[in-house]
Design an enzyme around this catalytic site. Structure first.
Site, PDB file in Angstrom:
ATOM      1  CG  ASP A   1      -7.970  59.012  21.608  1.00  0.00           C
ATOM      2  OD1 ASP A   1      -7.423  58.008  22.097  1.00  0.00           O
ATOM      3  OD2 ASP A   1      -8.721  59.769  22.261  1.00  0.00           O
TER       4      ASP A   1
ATOM      5  CG  ASP B   1     -12.528  56.142  25.305  1.00  0.00           C
ATOM      6  OD1 ASP B   1     -13.640  55.648  25.057  1.00  0.00           O
ATOM      7  OD2 ASP B   1     -11.592  55.512  25.816  1.00  0.00           O
TER       8      ASP B   1
END
Length: 273
Positions: free
Chosen positions: A23, A25
């Site tokens: 991922d 953020d």
């Protein structure tokens, strides 16, 4: 930094990890700044020739835009190493109904991905209504989407996130607008982005990897880790983003490993785990 072991299975009993999904953020960047160990993590993958993708549910930006934004944050991620919910949605639609038509609500990230998949954008009897993220939702476009769905268009949404951040505060996001359209039409959307494992599996297909030999790194149990678990990947939760160690116990599934930050995973790459 100490790795928090969340799984009883010895690493030696598992096949080596030969592909990584991460991922963006809360894992690699936070508030437009690279997190400690993020570039070193990416460098370790590049140096060993290990295929990887950086994932985001955000469908606003094109891969090129996101690559430039990450560069400004201090991270070098080529655009071909980025996989957004818009990319996953376009791949899904291409698989379901190649070179068809769609009425899309979204920004360049979504429309560019759909065009690249051979889709024609139209508001005249499209096969699909595709809802994505945008900085400002247009009421007329939402009304048009409702009427097209009522006429039989299939309803697809890039991701289920109901809110997004901004400098001024919380913004309504794709999931919230999808709920509005669902309430008006009685038709629920098919969400492609995390936690749907479809996004993960499509990403693995893109880099030619198999779930048994892949790992997923994320900061959210309800999207990243759930998607990884359902796709059959080894999942690693980092505590540098949205989830605290106390919150892990609230979920019926567990990550394979829990770490304070992305830097702790470098030794796993070096060891092939």
């Amino acid at each position: 930094m100490t790795t928090i072991d969340a799984a009883p299975t010895p690493l030696d009993d598992l096949p080596p990890v030969s592909a990584w999904l991460s991922d963006m953020d809360g894992v690699l960047v936070k508030e437009n700044r690279a997190l400690p160990g993020a570039q070193q993590f990416l460098d370790a993958l590049e140096q060993r020739g290990i295929p990887f993708l950086v994932l985001t549910n955000n469908s606003i930006f094109t891969n090129r835009d996101l690559s430039a934004r990450l560069e400004r944050s201090g991270l070098h991620v080529p655009e071909e190493r980025i996989w957004t919910s818009a990319n996953a949605t376009a791949a899904f639609l291409h698989q379901q109904s190649p070179r068809s038509t769609a009425f899309a609500i979204g920004e360049a990230g979504l429309t560019t991905a759909l065009h690249a998949a051979g889709y024609i954008m139209t508001d005249q009897d499209p096969e699909y209504v595709v809802l994505g993220e945008t900085r400002s939702y247009d009421f007329n476009a939402i009304t048009r989407a409702i009427r097209l769905i009522e006429k039989g268009a299939k309803f697809i949404a890039t991701n289920p996130d109901v809110t997004g951040p901004s400098d001024e505060g919380t913004l309504p996001a794709t999931g919230a607008i999808a709920a509005m359209i669902q309430a008006a039409t009685g038709r629920s959307p098919y969400f492609v982005g995390k936690p749907n494992p479809v996004m993960i599996r499509a990403g693995l297909n893109k880099i030619g990897a198999h779930s048994e030999h892949a790992a997923m790194v994320g900061d959210r149990m309800d999207t990243d880790i759930q998607a990884g678990v359902e796709a059959g990947l080894r999942t690693h939760l980092v505590l540098s983003g949205s989830t605290t160690i106390e919150q892990v116990e609230n979920f019926p599934f567990r990550p394979f490993g829990i770490h304070t930050g992305i830097g702790e995973l470098i030794e796993l790459i070096e060891g092939g785990h």
